[in-house]
Design an enzyme around this catalytic site. Structure first.
Site, PDB file in Angstrom:
ATOM      1  N   GLN A 139       1.060  -1.164  -0.234  1.00  0.00           N
ATOM      2  CA  GLN A 139       0.206   0.026   0.056  1.00  0.00           C
ATOM      3  C   GLN A 139       0.945   1.253   0.085  1.00  0.00           C
ATOM      4  O   GLN A 139       2.106   1.035   0.463  1.00  0.00           O
ATOM      5  CB  GLN A 139      -0.853   0.128   1.253  1.00  0.00           C
ATOM      6  N   ASP A 289       1.442  -2.472 -16.809  1.00  0.00           N
ATOM      7  CA  ASP A 289       0.568  -2.341 -16.234  1.00  0.00           C
ATOM      8  C   ASP A 289      -0.234  -0.732 -16.198  1.00  0.00           C
ATOM      9  O   ASP A 289      -0.443  -0.190 -15.372  1.00  0.00           O
ATOM     10  CB  ASP A 289       0.674  -2.478 -14.672  1.00  0.00           C
TER      11      ASP A 289
END
Length: 516
Positions: A139, A289
């Site tokens: 994160q 990505d």
């Protein structure tokens, strides 16, 4: 002794997976697993199984998300494998979001202190404990360094390495069973696919590798005025922590926000197309990505990319194959398309080039002559991979990753300007690259380099050949015990393949009986 324990652990895990798939009415992947029919049959008896009006791929995406980080990554990889799961399911899996609930800020602080060897307070003047993004592996938090620089700090999830290790071992075990029992499926390389996933995850869980990827891409595109990669703060980066320049901008898929800020969507698309072309064809190293959440438009109009955990590489030979193949499709030269597949060794020489040409025509004709903005090169590649099964074309992971990336990039392009094809915008660059690298002079130069390389390696090749001939002459030709065993395997492999699933099925039967 270890192998039975391993099998037992995986059988228990299979039961839990089957229960989750049943709960989301997503058992259909087990239908393609040889020997799994007893587990499949009994899993459907579990009372919690329910029907859904959603498409199979949508149900599977939800089930994989519920199963956790490893399965989310597996689903994302399968979204690039239309040859395995079909185009519709692959498309549904492509929307599988790599998002999980965040872990506490205190845990992030502890991970940073352990990873960098200093308390957070000495590393950053301020640190926001509320994450701005939380995914399966890590994160991100915003912070300000002691020098006053605004940065983004990416932190690995505690215990994530152990969780991935257990699940990847399960995937490898199942893939090995399939390869041993189903020779026809070896062409799809299930073990290699799992190993590729494992390698990708291993690299993602070392944030120094991601930092290096960002640094390399930043260096490659350093002279590009329209595309930027955030700088890495190497002094605050380790295996568990990555600190980089904070990015401020408008997400690239927010078209109206871009217009309101004074940007022209087509101009943004042109910049993205040129940058992607440079990554794929010029450098052979591309961001794999490129979903909208990883691309921003800064105040100066420059496109800024983030999150470099998944990168793709194409060697020179593969780039030449790709260019020749795409050019053949777009010009209607299907014989050339077939020839480049045989020349690259992707399709075995024993196959019929005429039949493969006909198959390529079946893909190309529906798009030939269409306006460029109506042509999806990503869809074209996906259809090509689908027809190759009958021609024994082996899986090319690097091309599957590229196809997936192109599909996402085309989606962004359609949001920005649905009347324009991003590949048409990059066409002048592609044509120039083709002239420089695929023209007569370039081919002659490549041939000369190959000849020199072969001559340099010739003495070593001769020495190795002498050793092999001498060894055979002195000791004869011997087969290893493992090879002899594999040659005599036959029907026994199918029996042993079914055994774990029977055990798992019996366990599920007991669970179902208890729930009734």
């Amino acid at each position: 002794m270890l192998e039975p324990l391993r099998a037992g652990r995986h059988i228990v895990r299979l039961c839990r997976i089957a229960l989750t798939l049943a709960r989301y009415d997503a058992l259909f992947p087990l239908e393609g697993v040889p020997g799994a029919w007893p587990l499949l049959m009994l899993a459907r008896l579990v009372p919690r199984a329910r029907k859904s009006r959603e498409r199979p791929g949508e149900r599977l995406a939800k089930a994989l998300h519920a199963l956790g980080p490893s399965f989310i990554k597996l689903g994302q990889m399968l979204s690039t494998r239309a040859d395995l799961v079909g185009e519709e399911v692959a498309g549904d899996l492509s929307s599988l979001q790599d998002r999980l609930p965040p872990f506490p800020g205190e845990a992030a602080r502890a991970a940073i202190a352990a990873g960098l060897g200093h308390p957070v307070e000495t590393l950053y003047a301020s640190f926001d404990e509320t994450p701005v993004a939380a995914a399966s592996i890590a994160q991100v938090h915003y912070a300000v360094t002691a020098e006053g620089a605004d940065v983004a700090v990416k932190v690995l999830r505690p215990g994530i390495a152990r969780a991935f290790t257990h699940d990847l071992d399960l995937f490898l075990w199942i893939a090995g069973l399939i390869e041993r029992a189903q020779p026809a499926l070896r062409r799809l390389k299930p073990v290699a696919v799992v190993n590729t996933l494992a390698e990708s995850v291993r690299l993602e869980m070392d944030l120094r590798v991601e930092a290096a990827a960002a640094s390399e891409l930043r260096q490659n595109l350093g002279e590009d005025p329209d595309f930027r990669v955030p700088a890495i703060d190497w002094q605050r980066t380790s295996r568990e922590v990555l600190t980089s320049e904070r990015v401020i901008g408008i997400p690239i898929d927010e078209r109206q926000a871009l217009i309101d800020a004074g940007f022209e969507p087509r101009a943004i698309l042109e910049k993205a197309a040129r940058a992607f072309f440079k990554q794929v064809f010029r450098d052979g190293f591309f961001h794999a990505d490129l979903h909208p959440g990883n691309l921003f438009v800064a105040a100066d109009g420059v496109i800024v990319a983030v999150d470099f955990g998944i990168m793709g590489r194409l060697d020179r030979k593969t780039r030449f194959y790709l260019a020749d193949m795409l050019l053949g499709f777009l010009t209607g030269d299907y014989r050339r398309v077939a020839e480049v597949h045989f020349d690259a060794g992707y399709v075995p020489a024993r196959q019929s080039i005429d039949a493969f040409t006909q198959a390529c025509r079946s893909i190309g004709e529906p798009i030939f002559g269409k306006p460029m903005h109506e042509i999806s090169l990503a869809r074209l590649l996906a259809q090509l991979f689908e027809i190759t099964e009958q021609f024994e074309m082996e899986t090319q992971p690097q091309l599957l990753l590229l196809q997936k990336t192109m599909l996402v990039a085309e989606g962004v392009g359609r949001i920005l300007d649905p009347t324009v094809n991003m590949w048409a915008l990059a066409q002048p660059l592609i044509e120039e690259w083709m002239r420089e690298n695929r023209g007569v002079e370039a081919r002659l130069a490549d041939a000369a380099i190959n000849i020199i390389d072969t001559l340099e390696r010739l003495p070593a090749l001769v020495r190795n050949l002498e050793k092999v001939v001498t060894s055979i002459a002195e000791e004869g030709l011997r087969l290893e015990a493992e090879t002899r065993s594999a040659l005599g395997e036959g029907r026994r492999s199918v029996v042993w393949l079914e055994l774990p699933f029977w055990i798992a099925a019996l366990a599920l039967l007991a669970i179902a009986a208890a729930m009734w």
